[in-house]
Design an enzyme around this catalytic site. Structure first.
Site, PDB file in Angstrom:
ATOM      1  N   GLY A 464      -7.396  -7.360  -0.016  1.00 25.91           N
ATOM      2  CA  GLY A 464      -6.218  -8.007  -0.577  1.00 25.91           C
ATOM      3  C   GLY A 464      -5.015  -7.081  -0.448  1.00 25.91           C
ATOM      4  O   GLY A 464      -3.926  -7.372  -0.946  1.00 25.91           O
ATOM      5  N   THR A 465      -5.227  -5.963   0.246  1.00 28.50           N
ATOM      6  CA  THR A 465      -4.199  -4.925   0.305  1.00 28.50           C
ATOM      7  C   THR A 465      -3.250  -5.072   1.485  1.00 28.50           C
ATOM      8  O   THR A 465      -2.193  -4.454   1.499  1.00 28.50           O
ATOM      9  CB  THR A 465      -4.887  -3.563   0.403  1.00 28.50           C
ATOM     10  OG1 THR A 465      -5.836  -3.636   1.482  1.00 28.50           O
ATOM     11  CG2 THR A 465      -5.635  -3.236  -0.866  1.00 28.50           C
ATOM     12  N   ALA A 507      -6.598   2.141   6.302  1.00 25.34           N
ATOM     13  CA  ALA A 507      -5.448   2.202   7.213  1.00 25.34           C
ATOM     14  C   ALA A 507      -5.554   3.404   8.141  1.00 25.34           C
ATOM     15  O   ALA A 507      -5.395   3.283   9.361  1.00 25.34           O
ATOM     16  CB  ALA A 507      -4.147   2.260   6.415  1.00 25.34           C
ATOM     17  N   ASN A 623       3.854  -0.677   5.651  1.00 26.67           N
ATOM     18  CA  ASN A 623       4.456  -1.981   5.422  1.00 26.67           C
ATOM     19  C   ASN A 623       5.187  -1.896   4.089  1.00 26.67           C
ATOM     20  O   ASN A 623       4.563  -1.706   3.043  1.00 26.67           O
ATOM     21  CB  ASN A 623       3.369  -3.064   5.400  1.00 26.67           C
ATOM     22  CG  ASN A 623       3.937  -4.463   5.207  1.00 26.67           C
ATOM     23  OD1 ASN A 623       4.773  -4.691   4.330  1.00 26.67           O
ATOM     24  ND2 ASN A 623       3.486  -5.408   6.012  1.00 26.67           N
ATOM     25  N   THR A 626       3.792  -4.729   1.441  1.00 24.49           N
ATOM     26  CA  THR A 626       2.430  -4.604   0.912  1.00 24.49           C
ATOM     27  C   THR A 626       2.192  -3.194   0.364  1.00 24.49           C
ATOM     28  O   THR A 626       1.441  -3.023  -0.598  1.00 24.49           O
ATOM     29  CB  THR A 626       1.383  -4.938   1.993  1.00 24.49           C
ATOM     30  OG1 THR A 626       1.593  -4.097   3.124  1.00 24.49           O
ATOM     31  CG2 THR A 626       1.471  -6.387   2.419  1.00 24.49           C
ATOM     32  N   GLN A 630       0.893  -2.229  -3.410  1.00 22.70           N
ATOM     33  CA  GLN A 630      -0.231  -1.334  -3.693  1.00 22.70           C
ATOM     34  C   GLN A 630       0.159  -0.323  -4.754  1.00 22.70           C
ATOM     35  O   GLN A 630      -0.603  -0.047  -5.675  1.00 22.70           O
ATOM     36  CB  GLN A 630      -0.592  -0.545  -2.427  1.00 22.70           C
ATOM     37  CG  GLN A 630      -1.408  -1.275  -1.431  1.00 22.70           C
ATOM     38  CD  GLN A 630      -2.865  -0.936  -1.648  1.00 22.70           C
ATOM     39  OE1 GLN A 630      -3.416  -1.234  -2.689  1.00 22.70           O
ATOM     40  NE2 GLN A 630      -3.476  -0.309  -0.687  1.00 22.70           N
ATOM     41  N   LYS A 693      -1.247   7.956   4.932  1.00 19.40           N
ATOM     42  CA  LYS A 693      -2.160   8.717   4.087  1.00 19.40           C
ATOM     43  C   LYS A 693      -2.957   7.879   3.078  1.00 19.40           C
ATOM     44  O   LYS A 693      -3.725   8.429   2.312  1.00 19.40           O
ATOM     45  CB  LYS A 693      -1.399   9.826   3.354  1.00 19.40           C
ATOM     46  CG  LYS A 693      -0.859  10.881   4.321  1.00 19.40           C
ATOM     47  CD  LYS A 693      -0.813  12.276   3.728  1.00 19.40           C
ATOM     48  CE  LYS A 693       0.346  12.463   2.788  1.00 19.40           C
ATOM     49  NZ  LYS A 693       0.457  13.882   2.348  1.00 19.40           N
ATOM     50  N   GLU A 697      -5.389   4.296  -4.115  1.00 21.75           N
ATOM     51  CA  GLU A 697      -5.884   4.906  -5.346  1.00 21.75           C
ATOM     52  C   GLU A 697      -4.893   5.863  -5.980  1.00 21.75           C
ATOM     53  O   GLU A 697      -4.759   5.952  -7.204  1.00 21.75           O
ATOM     54  CB  GLU A 697      -7.234   5.577  -5.055  1.00 21.75           C
ATOM     55  CG  GLU A 697      -8.270   4.494  -4.821  1.00 21.75           C
ATOM     56  CD  GLU A 697      -9.556   4.952  -4.150  1.00 21.75           C
ATOM     57  OE1 GLU A 697     -10.512   5.194  -4.878  1.00 21.75           O
ATOM     58  OE2 GLU A 697      -9.602   5.033  -2.920  1.00 21.75           O
TER      59      GLU A 697
HETATM   60 MO1  MOS Z   1     -12.538   2.776  -4.045  1.00 14.93          MO
HETATM   61  S1  MOS Z   1     -13.144   3.270  -5.927  1.00 14.93           S
HETATM   62  O1  MOS Z   1     -12.965   4.089  -3.125  1.00 14.93           O
HETATM   63  O2  MOS Z   1     -13.136   1.284  -3.679  1.00 14.93           O
END
Ligand code: MOS
Length: 731
Positions: A464-465, A507, A623, A626, A630, A693, A697
């Protein structure tokens, strides 16, 4: 250049119109429905089943228990931890463990049958909650970070440095069990044809599912096809192949018909991992000049019975590189309790570990009477002192200064409780963010068709990213073709193999493979053109396919003509990539700075986040649209961690009591304030040609401590346990 632009998601329209098919929505004729039966005790053994009543119910095809399931192989797949498949023996190690599955012609009938299955147990003693008293059970993880790293790492002499430090801070921090709660639950449809099986399943790693099912059923990998074009969120809980996927395949084989198994929302709390609770003991020593002399970080994280596998929340990994300090000691221990196997959840280790470290850093800054940002700058790490390698890139200084300026940090009155808006207490807090830049081997294929359209394929996933979109952007740029002609395909094990979509690595892994495939495709077309007498007059140097110009202006070779004259409807080429020497020679991380403002009503203790300003260094932003989503989404996840999310367990039964998304709180729009994100857009050339990069997360790391530090600033109360609640700040 399409890369960098805010190109609209290629799959966006399909998703909002219901055209995107998720695992449970594939139409497989004759498909039966399976519903899981779960244990109602936390520990013991199954002494027998009473399935006769369930078997007699209308539409019921089978009740499968460990007594008739048949044996499965247990094996470790290269790409993931393989978890215990269940239905293999009568041992019970947690409440909610899968003990049977009912298969019927409709979902409702399967559910009715599942509820009619009676299981007899011989219960045994259980420890259902990890707390200080459970720490005596702690042991050193055997498979820390997939066995690639040691759980205990140190440099210098932390003990001596701490003992001699003029200023010391020592505290224990706690983070709770959290569940991922993606909108789309786990779901699998399994269909056997002879000795081959096809599964439509919701996963972050189709290759891992393929390997796991192949090993479980003793099949060659090629006999397992895995399809997953869309994932309705994962956050880590779809990184492994969890028992329900294996059980769906097992049930389909057992009944000889396709079977669909959708995990219910309550079952999502017991079927696919969680972020383990952590207890973290930190001590810091510093000189009065504000230089860190020592850091010690001892992390304990909740684990299941080892029968299920092993997972350790790596809370102290980031502590080793976050700041410049000669004397550092980090340990990790796991504490087995009668709960399911924990797993990765967005920034596993970094987000939980940085809550502890960045809270302790704030405590130390306060003890030193130093500004928290100035304290961090005084201990800025110019290189990774644990790995003894330079950073591939580190724009953290710029992140700090840009976010601080934009936030207005200079206006902060350092005295806790000193800033008010009328009767409302205002708190400002900040924290550092960092996350490793991961990159894995990946393969891709590009197909150009005689109608001028281009297909880009790779066996990666899009959680979904925006993976579909950046794949198309990358191919269009490299081939020099209009992006409207390019479509991406992914999530199918018949495509060239890609890595698990975890660790924010998709990516950085897939784009270099696409570039390699594009280059191979252009070379193939050039070779075709060179063989064609029609193009013989064109000097080879002028066969310029880099433009991929389908209208062939000037002397450029028209690609479609080349294909037509060669009698080809399609030309395709594959490419692959893997982390190279530059990657290995550096410590590769992304960085960021988080600044939070919170408001607390002193009478009611309600805590509202009123403002967040963050600046991230994620290499090149691929992008703008998107990518920004994120970053915002990660911050929202961090707000949930700080103030809302916690899975609660009934100590007596080991049962999760808030296993639904009404009682398990995640942020809604009303909880999310103005968030401003900025990026330091600097390509990182050690980590991939495009210098991306990973942004999945990083943005949640540091949010919880920035908010906790703001709570301290507003109230003078240091809350060391998440989530921070009303009662933590009331007098
Ligand atoms: Mo993530 S916690 O590496 O899906």
């Amino acid at each position: 250049m399409y890369i960098g632009q805010g190109i609209v998601r290629q799959d966006g329209r399909l998703k909002v119109t219901g055209g995107a098919r998720y695992a449970a929505e594939f139409d497989v004729p004759g498909c039966l429905h399976a519903v899981l039966v779960q244990s109602t005790i936390p520990a013991g053994a199954i002494t027998g089943y009473d399935t006769a009543q369930a078997e007699r119910m209308p539409g019921v095809v089978a009740i499968i228990t460990h007594q008739n399931a048949g044996a499965l192989n247990q094996h470790k797949a290269a790409q993931q931890t393989v978890t215990h498949p269940f239905l293999q023996d009568g041992r019970i190690v947690y409440n909610g463990q899968h003990v049977a599955v009912a298969v019927a012609d409709t979902f409702e009938r399967a559910e009715a049958a599942a509820s009619a299955v009676r299981v007899r147990y011989a219960p045994s003693e259980a420890v259902t909650v990890m707390d200080e008293s459970a720490l005596s059970r702690a042991y050193k993880p055997k498979q820390f970070q997939n066995g690639e790293k040691s759980p205990d790492v140190s440099r210098g002499d932390e003990d001596a440095a701490f003992a001699g430090a003029p200023v010391r801070v020592e505290a224990t921090y706690e983070t709770p069990v959290e569940h991922h709660n993606p909108m789309e639950p786990h779901a699998t449809i399994a269909m056997w044809r002879g000795d081959t099986v096809a599964v439509w399943t919701s996963t972050q790693g189709i290759s891992g599912v393929q390997e796991t099912l192949a090993s479980a059923f003793g099949l060659p990998k090629e006999s397992v096809t895995v399809v997953c074009p869309y994932v309705g969120g994962g956050f880590g809980c779809k990184g492994n192949t969890w028992p329900p996927a294996t059980i769906a395949a097992l049930a389909a084989r057992h009944v000889g018909r396709p079977v669909k198994l959708v995990v219910t929302r309550p079952q999502m709390f017991t079927s696919n991992g969680y972020r383990p609770k952590t207890i973290q003991k930190i001590r810091l020593g510093a000189g009065r000049d504000g230089r860190l002399l020592s850091i010690r970080h001892d992390g304990f994280s909740q684990m299941s019975d080892p029968m299920l596998g092993e997972f350790s929340e790596p809370v102290g990994v980031v502590t080793q590189m976050a700041y410049s300090c000669r004397n550092v000691a980090v340990t990790h221990r796991v504490v087995p309790v009668n709960q399911g196997l924990p797993t990765y959840m967005r920034a596993p280790g970094e987000s939980s570990g940085m809550f502890a470290l960045e809270s302790a850093m704030d405590e130390m800054a306060h003890a030193l009477r130093m500004d928290p940002l100035a304290f961090r700058l005084a201990n800025y790490a110019e290189r990774d002192e644990q790995k003894d390698k330079p950073f591939a890139s580190k724009g953290l200084r710029e992140c700090y200064s840009r976010a601080a300026d934009r936030f207005g940090w200079r206006q902060r009155n350092p005295t806790p409780g000193s800033m008010r808006d009328g009767r409302i207490l205002v708190g400002w807090g900040m924290a550092t963010s960092t996350y490793p830049t991961n990159r894995r081997p990946c393969h891709a294929r590009i197909v150009v068709r005689s109608d001028g359209t281009v297909l880009v394929q790779s066996g990666v996933q899009d959680l979904g990213t925006g993976t579909y979109t950046i794949m198309a952007q990358c191919a269009a740029d490299r081939l020099g073709v209009d992006i409207a002609r390019v479509s991406a395909q992914l999530g199918d094990s018949r495509f060239p193999q890609g890595p698990v979509s975890g660790g924010s690595a998709t990516a950085a892994s897939v784009l270099p493979a696409i570039e390699a495939a594009a280059d191979a495709l252009l070379a193939r077309l050039a070779a075709l053109a060179a063989l064609d007498p029609h193009f013989a007059q064109v000097p080879p140097a002028d066969i310029r396919l880099d433009g991929f110009d389908l209208t062939a202006p000037g002397r450029r070779v028209p690609v479609l003509q080349v294909m037509a004259r060669a009698g080809l409807h399609t030309v395709d080429a594959e490419g692959s990539s893997a982390p190279g020497d530059a990657y290995k020679a550096h410590s590769c991380h992304s960085f960021g700075a988080q600044f939070a403002e919170i408001r607390i009503d002193p009478d009611f203790g309600t805590i509202r986040v009123s403002r967040i300003v963050s600046c991230f260094e994620v290499g090149r932003l691929l992008n703008a649209r998107t990518g920004r989503s994120q970053l915002l989404g990660g911050i929202v996840f961090g707000i949930g961690m700080a103030l809302q999310e916690e899975t609660l367990v009934d100590r007596a039964t080991g049962r999760i009591v808030n296993s639904n998304i009404a009682d398990y709180h995640v942020p809604v729009n009303a909880d999310v304030p103005d968030i401003e994100v900025m990026t330091v857009d600097a390509p990182d050339l050690a980590t991939g040609a495009l210098g991306a990069k990973g942004a999945g997360e990083l943005p949640m790391v540091g949010v919880a401590p920035a908010i906790a530090n703001a709570v301290f600033h507003a109230t003078g109360r240091r809350v060391r346990k998440l989530p921070i609640r009303v009662e933590d700040v009331l007098a």
